[in-house]
Enzyme design. Structure first.
Site: not given
Length: 559
Positions: A532, A536
């Site tokens: 992450h 995204d």
């Protein structure tokens, strides 16, 4: 001959280092593996050992200087301190009937030393511990396939190694006679460490072990076979040809197990730990009569008979050797370390998509027999999934990227090629061979690459560059029947795809007019694990949507 000293790579994402201190000065004599200088990177401060013995003749990079990896920072020259003694001048002339002592029994040893065989003439060739991956800096020699005095051909398997990524047979770098084994079985050493020598001036000492004659004036003490001549394999006390590890031999000894009667399931018939444990479990279940004498061990010529085994302890309740602590293998221990490091490094997020694979299933059922006859490779589902991933990665390079940290801070490396790692389950661990430049391969090319890499992984035939450089990994635990999994990212990649099992399920189908119906469809679940920091959630969702679309509307020629 001078030896260049280079700035080493201390990690997959490290491309430079700073020399903080020189531990030797110009003119100093250094030994191989003696600390030579200290470096600092963003991940590690370390002492770097000398790659060879000799005199430090030049320091090219001063303290406090930051340079790229593989930059030459110093030069060593040979100073003769490590040279082998010259061969005595009164050695007997070579004889065509001379038998190397390494292969002859003590009674057959010649009275005088013989000159080295012709195949060993010329300079010595060092055999080094290879680097089996970008993040691999050491390896364990698990087995020598040749002994001192044996003649080897170039590229003939010489020894087996184990790292956290691969168990492999390492080929000989040259043809000649194996004159010295420097590192015994079971030893872990750094990459580029010299583990053996082929040919060279010491061949007479290594390949022959003459018995001293009463009237000989030759300094035969210098001709004694080095201690490394007898590797660990000679400690096996079972029948000739049995291949096993020290752990397996310990299990056999503790349980009064005759390894010569077992059929090994490992590479080349090697008896694995699982083979030994299964044999002990089977014997325990059969409850053999007590006080049955163990068979006498069969000895090989020139190898002393081992002491009789001790009385066997009561057979434990297996298959797990209850109550016993079995050490982790080298590969298993470092896999554990890498998995923990990955979870600590990347904030993992997973997204799972349900994909209708009915069209591909029907295509495969129709074409698989003709496909195998035409191309010599079975038609599986992995090439379909891999092709969908490769094409999607080309559209969304962020998922094919990785995080890098330099002296100027963190950044994202967008890779030029799509290098797909395919996880392969082995009896002794897990390995991820890589299909390089997968974007340039056709469907058939990828299908062949997957089969080839998997077969050679299980046979320990992978090359060093085939287990490194991946940019995205696919793992297929679905072959064991699971619905889906949440795989751990293979660092330093940004994502990994887990392939779930293929199941027939009732599914709502909407036709062109908008009418719904229920039909039985072939459904698979694909899970994307992503970092992450780089990817995204929206990017991950779009990536999986594209993969789903590619698979559900397959229209590519399979070759």
């Amino acid at each position: 001959m001078p030896t260049d000293v280079i700035m080493p790579q201390m990690g997959e994402s490290i491309f430079e280092g700073t020399i903080t201190k020189w531990l030797k000065k110009t003119g100093d004599v250094v030994q191989r593996d003696e600390p030579l200088f200290e470096i600092s990177t963003d991940k590690v401060d370390a002492e770097i050992p000398s790659p060879a013995a000799g005199t430090l003749t030049e320091i090219k990079v001063g303290e406090g200087t930051t340079v790229q990896i593989n930059t030459v920072v110093a030069v060593l020259s040979e100073d003769g301190s490590g040279a082998l003694p010259a061969a005595p001048t009164d050695l007997a002339a070579p004889s065509a009937e001379a038998v190397p002592a390494a292969k002859a029994s003590p009674k057959e040893a010649p009275a005088a030393a013989t000159a080295p065989p012709a195949s060993s003439a010329g300079p010595a060739t060092d055999v080094v511990m290879p680097q089996m991956g970008e993040s691999i800096f050491e390896g364990t020699i698990t087995k020598w396939l040749k002994k001192v005095g044996d003649t080897v051909s170039q590229d003939e398997p010489l020894f087996e190694i184990s790292t956290d990524k691969v168990d492999a047979e390492i080929p000989s770098p040259a043809a000649g006679t194996l004159t010295e084994i420097k590192v015994p079985e079971g030893t872990t050493v750094q990459i580029n460490t010299v583990v053996a020598v082929i040919g060279g001036a010491n061949v007479a000492a290594a390949a022959t072990a003459p018995a001293p004659a009463a009237t000989s004036k030759a300094p035969v003490a210098a001709q004694v076979v080095p201690e490394q001549v007898v590797p660990e394999i000679d400690e096996e006390v079972s029948a000739e040809g049995v291949r096993s590890s020290p752990l397996v031999r310990k299990i056999a000894k503790d349980n009064n197990l005759d390894l010569s009667k077992l059929k090994g399931t490992g590479s080349g018939g090697r008896i694995t730990k699982e083979d030994a444990l299964a044999a002990v479990a089977q014997r325990g279940a059969a409850a053999p009569p007590a006080a049955t004498p163990a068979p006498a061990p069969v000895t090989q010529p020139g190898v002393p008979a081992a002491a009789a085994p001790k009385a066997a302890p009561a057979a434990p309740s297996l298959p797990a050797l209850s109550g016993e602590l079995v050490p982790l293998s080298r590969m298993r221990a470092i896999i554990a370390q890498r998995m923990v490091e990955s979870k600590h490094t990347s904030p993992h997020v997973h997204t799972c998509f349900k994909i209708d694979l009915t069209k591909i299933v029907r295509l495969r059922e129709k074409e698989k027999t003709k496909y195998e006859q035409r191309n010599g490779v079975k038609l599986t589902y992995m090439p379909f999934i891999t092709r969908a991933v490769v094409n999607t990665l080309r559209k969304m390079p962020i998922v094919n990227a990785s995080m890098e940290t330099t002296g100027e801070g963190a950044g994202i490396r967008y890779h030029q090629n799509v290098n797909i790692g395919i996880a392969v389950a082995l009896d002794w661990g897990l390995i991820v061979p890589v299909i390089k430049q997968a974007e340039e391969k056709s469907f058939l090319g990828i299908a062949r690459a997957i089969v080839d890499l998997a077969e050679r992984a299980r046979a320990k035939k992978l090359k060093t560059d085939e287990v490194s450089g991946g940019t995205f990994t696919i793992t297929n635990p679905g072959i064991f029947g699971e619905q889906f999994g949440t795989p751990i990212i293979n660092q330093p990649e940004s994502a990994i795809l887990g392939v779930g099992g293929l199941f027939k399920e009732p599914t709502v189908i909407t036709d062109e007019s908008g009418s719904d119906s229920i039909a039985v469809r072939s459904i698979i679940r694909l899970t994307l694990g992503f970092d992450h920091r780089i990817v995204d959630g929206a990017d991950a969702g779009r990536f999986m949507q594209e993969v789903k679309k590619y698979l559900e509307n397959w229209n590519e020629d399979i070759g």
